[in-house]
Design an enzyme around this catalytic site. Structure first.
Site, PDB file in Angstrom:
ATOM      1  N   TYR A 155       0.838  -1.212   0.000  1.00 19.10           N
ATOM      2  CA  TYR A 155       0.000   0.000   0.000  1.00 19.10           C
ATOM      3  C   TYR A 155       0.871   1.259   0.000  1.00 19.10           C
ATOM      4  CZ  TYR A 155      -3.773   3.127   1.712  1.00 19.10           C
ATOM      5  OH  TYR A 155      -4.690   4.143   1.872  1.00 19.10           O
ATOM      6  N   LYS A 159       0.942   4.107  -2.861  1.00 18.22           N
ATOM      7  CA  LYS A 159       0.566   5.497  -2.553  1.00 18.22           C
ATOM      8  C   LYS A 159       1.744   6.459  -2.779  1.00 18.22           C
ATOM      9  CE  LYS A 159      -3.770   4.843  -1.451  1.00 18.22           C
ATOM     10  NZ  LYS A 159      -4.835   5.368  -2.316  1.00 18.22           N
TER      11      LYS A 159
END
Ligand code: NAP
Length: 248
Positions: A155, A159
């Site tokens: 993640y 991001k």
């Protein structure tokens, strides 16, 4: 009204932050094309809530990690709404594991849904925005993409990748008056979160100077700034929206 008669595509607006962005934009007169992975009663409910605000709104079943699906989404939006001004890349997932236990599938799943999706959606709207000579794109990253987080390497990489993608895109798109900015939220409590465990409250008290989580509406207001003419000279920004969290 800041977005009267504009058309915005918002990915992942069946709930949570995306839904809040859709409702906030609709309050400003914006017509809303949004998506989730499938057509559900929840999607129909959001369509209804938006229509009650007096704008045109339609939900589509789209997989933002799939090229054909994103192209179809943009093409359907142009057919149904006539034009396109704004794209909010909000859809995202998590699939957490420590690196030593993370499977290749978990890695690919998050990179595809959270990062490749931003590339595919941008590529799908680019010809329209390029031709008309304007457009505003907002990408939802996370403070985890800035400061990292144990158990979320996939993640965090996705991001952080959104930020690098944005920094490059603005250099390609700026000459055609297409702006792109990033909003990186910290801890946002969505209506889905339910009861908050006691240990999280301690975390807020010690790690967040404002001593509370953020709300979806606060993320929506940041997106409104960048999507509208209020942010007409902003491109390539990364807004930390995290109540002052230390490592963000
Ligand atoms: P959420 O409640 O889980 O909602 C995610 C949305 O994305 C849903 O509408 C979901 O639609 C959609 N979606 C997921 N994968 C998709 C795909 N492949 N194709 C189309 N739609 C897809 O998440 P949230 O908490 O509102 O978060 C929204 C964004 O903010 C995410 O990018 C997240 O990483 C970011 N963010 C959240 C926080 C936080 O604290 N909540 C903090 C920082 C950043 P369906 O389920 O209906 O298919």
């Amino acid at each position: 009204m800041l977005l009267k008669d504009k058309v915005a595509i918002i990915t992942g607006a069946t709930r949570g932050i995306g839904r809040a962005i859709a409702l906030r934009f609709a309050e400003e007169g914006c017509n809303i094309s949004f998506c989730g992975r499938s057509r559900t009663p929840q999607m129909e409910q959001v369509e209804k809530e938006l229509a009650e605000l007096g704008v045109r709104a339609k939900g589509y079943a789209v997989d933002v990690a799939n090229r054909e699906s994103t192209k179809q989404f943009v093409s359907d939006t142009l057919n149904d709404f006539g034009h396109l001004d704004i794209l909010i890349n909000n859809a995202g997932i998590t699939d957490d594991a420590a690196i030593k236990r993370m499977t290749e599938e978990q890695w690919d799943n998050v990179i595809d849904n959270d990062l490749k999706s931003v590339f595919l959606m941008t590529q799908a709207v680019q010809p329209t925005m390029w031709k008309q000579g304007f457009g505003s794109i907002v990408n939802i990253s996370s403070v985890v993409g800035i400061g990292g987080n144990a158990g979320q390497a996939n993640y965090a990489a996705a991001k952080a990748g959104i930020i690098g993608f944005t920094k490059s895109a603005v250099k390609e798109l700026g000459a055609r008056n297409i702006r792109m900015n990033v909003v990186a939220p910290g801890f946002i409590v969505t209506e889905m979160t339910g009861d908050v465990p006691e240990q999280l409250k301690t975390y807020w008290q010690t790690r967040i100077p404002l001593r509370r989580p953020g709300t979806p509406l606060e993320v929506a207001n940041a997106c409104l700034y960048y999507a509208s003419e209020l942010g007409s000279y902003n491109t390539g920004d990364v807004m930390h929206l995290c109540g002052g969290m230390e490592d963000a």
